[in-house]
Design an enzyme around this catalytic site. Structure first.
Site, PDB file in Angstrom:
ATOM      1  N   ASP A 146       0.811  -1.212   0.000  1.00  0.00           N
ATOM      2  CA  ASP A 146       0.000   0.000   0.000  1.00  0.00           C
ATOM      3  C   ASP A 146       0.849   1.270   0.000  1.00  0.00           C
ATOM      4  OD1 ASP A 146      -2.816   1.388   1.095  1.00  0.00           O
ATOM      5  OD2 ASP A 146      -1.035   2.217   2.049  1.00  0.00           O
ATOM      6  N   VAL A 178      -5.118   2.680   0.330  1.00  0.00           N
ATOM      7  CA  VAL A 178      -5.179   2.093  -1.015  1.00  0.00           C
ATOM      8  C   VAL A 178      -5.617   0.636  -0.924  1.00  0.00           C
ATOM      9  CG1 VAL A 178      -3.913   1.604  -3.144  1.00  0.00           C
ATOM     10  CG2 VAL A 178      -3.421   3.693  -1.856  1.00  0.00           C
ATOM     11  N   ASP A 179      -5.069  -0.104   0.034  1.00  0.00           N
ATOM     12  CA  ASP A 179      -5.502  -1.485   0.252  1.00  0.00           C
ATOM     13  C   ASP A 179      -6.998  -1.547   0.557  1.00  0.00           C
ATOM     14  OD1 ASP A 179      -3.293  -3.087  -0.191  1.00  0.00           O
ATOM     15  OD2 ASP A 179      -2.569  -2.971   1.861  1.00  0.00           O
ATOM     16  N   ILE A 180      -7.435  -0.721   1.487  1.00  0.00           N
ATOM     17  CA  ILE A 180      -8.840  -0.762   1.905  1.00  0.00           C
ATOM     18  C   ILE A 180      -9.759  -0.388   0.752  1.00  0.00           C
ATOM     19  CG2 ILE A 180     -10.551   0.353   3.399  1.00  0.00           C
ATOM     20  CD1 ILE A 180      -8.313   0.514   5.537  1.00  0.00           C
ATOM     21  N   GLY A 183      -9.966  -3.134  -1.678  1.00  0.00           N
ATOM     22  CA  GLY A 183     -10.884  -4.150  -1.181  1.00  0.00           C
ATOM     23  C   GLY A 183     -12.332  -3.784  -1.430  1.00  0.00           C
TER      24      GLY A 183
END
Length: 395
Positions: A146, A178-180, A183
């Site tokens: 991320d 960015v990861d969240i 997702g």
């Protein structure tokens, strides 16, 4: 009820870290059955991302990081590099509706677990691949976390204190946004693909990249650049398109003042006994306030610093102007609205005991939805249960 909307949908989760697990946790919260495949002995990388850890009396432990994105799942320990375990995994996939993976491009093809191989086994499968750079292109084979994409995607270029201010320089956000967000995009794409499947009878291959998401997350900042041709600069807590819209210090503490239009600004100035401020040509319009922000900020700092925070926040409530405290997480979970929305939920793990979790905001408006989620699993906790049911099904 939304919390059971995906009842009957079976998901094989080959993802680790955050983006993929965040997606599959969403699917679990919506009622899907999630079988999380983990490496025997080590499991998901984030099991070791601590402290803090929650520990049982007999030595089992689970990191808080892992707990944040793995509730409602069954953990099955399989090593698909071994043929017997690969065949077991294929048997699970044959009966699945969704597969989520975040391996580097080409890794799963070596084991016949890539989309094109799996499509022959289960043509109705929705297969979601989450990678740093996507499945194609000059950087497709690179790994990345991320943090990397907050930089590469431009987010950090305008996040942080402005040049010339103390502590100037780019900053990442305090969580892996960015990861969240990847997702969340993956969740939406999977739901759309499942809906499409009801019309076509066919699955799909979804190619989601953290870099793409980081670029999209620039939102109005990207639009500002595309219209003006000028890259946005770091502005600290100030908004690039709206003023005053930032953190100010009252005589006894900080608060966020968010004035959304010229009418609100005039109303605020009247309350402060400074009606002429709203008529000043420099500040009469939002564009003027943006162009003269440094001068406006000095004036407002003097006005707001003369009274305690409670004075201003009570007044802003009366004036219908948005404001917010800068809360610690302890204060967040004590907030009356957060408590009313039941955003803190509890579950019980048979070994680790009571676990506090954050409720999925998709379900927060329904007090009955998601009130008793299954606890995040220990590594391999459900291997015998899931594979026992699989063998029975095959026989």
């Amino acid at each position: 009820m939304l919390g059971s909307a995906l009842k009957g949908i079976k998901v094989v989760d080959l993802s680790r870290i955050l983006a993929g697990p965040w997606c599959t946790q969403n699917l679990a919260d919506l009622g899907a059955e999630i079988v999380k495949i983990e490496r025997p002995g080590s499991g998901d990388d984030t099991r070791g991302w601590g402290p803090p850890y929650l520990e049982s009396a007999d030595g089992d432990s689970m990191s808080a990081y892992f707990m944040s994105c793995n509730r409602g799942k069954k953990s099955v320990a399989l090593d698909f590099t071994q043929e017997a375990d690969r065949q077991t995994l294929l048997a699970l996939i044959r009966d699945a509706d969704v597969l989520v993976e975040n391996f580097r491009v080409g890794t799963l093809k070596k084991y016949g677990l890539d989309y094109h191989s799996i499509k022959t086994v289960n043509p109705r499968l929705v297969y979601a691949s989450i990678t740093g750079y996507g499945q194609t292109g000059p950087k497709a084979h690179r790994p990345g976390y991320d943090y990397i994409f907050q930089g590469l995607g431009g987010l950090m270029s305008y996040t942080g204190r402005a040049d010339g201010e103390p502590g100037a320089g780019p900053l990442r956000t305090g969580v892996a946004v960015v990861d969240i967000t990847t997702g969340m995009y993956a969740t939406s794409a999977i739901l759309a693909a499942l809906f499409q499947r009801t019309q076509t009878g066919q699955g799909a291959w979804l190619d989601l990249a953290l870099l793409d998401v980081a670029v999209a997350m620039n939102a109005n900042q990207a639009a500002n650049f595309l219209v003006s041709g000028k890259s946005p600069q770091r502005t600290g807590n100030a908004h690039p398109n709206l003023a005053p819209y930032e953190v100010f210090r009252a005589s006894d503490g900080f608060f966020i003042l968010a004035i959304g239009n010229d009418t609100q600004f005039a109303r605020f100035c009247d309350f402060c006994g400074q009606p002429g401020l709203a008529q000043d040509e420099r500040f009469r319009t939002n564009s003027g306030r943006i162009n003269n922000l440094s001068v406006l900020r000095q004036i407002l700092n003097e006005i707001l610093g003369a009274k305690p925070r409670q004075f201003w926040t009570d007044a802003l409530d009366t004036l219908g102007i948005s404001w917010g405290a800068v809360n610690s997480l302890e204060e967040v979970f004590q907030d009356e609205q957060v408590r009313h929305r039941l955003m803190l939920q509890k579950t019980i793990h048979p070994k680790l005991g009571e676990i506090n979790l954050v409720k999925n905001p998709m379900l927060a408006g329904n007090p009955q939805a998601g009130t008793n989620p299954d606890a995040p699993p220990l590594l391999g906790e459900h291997t015998e249960l899931v594979l026992g049911c699989l063998n029975t099904h095959i026989e």
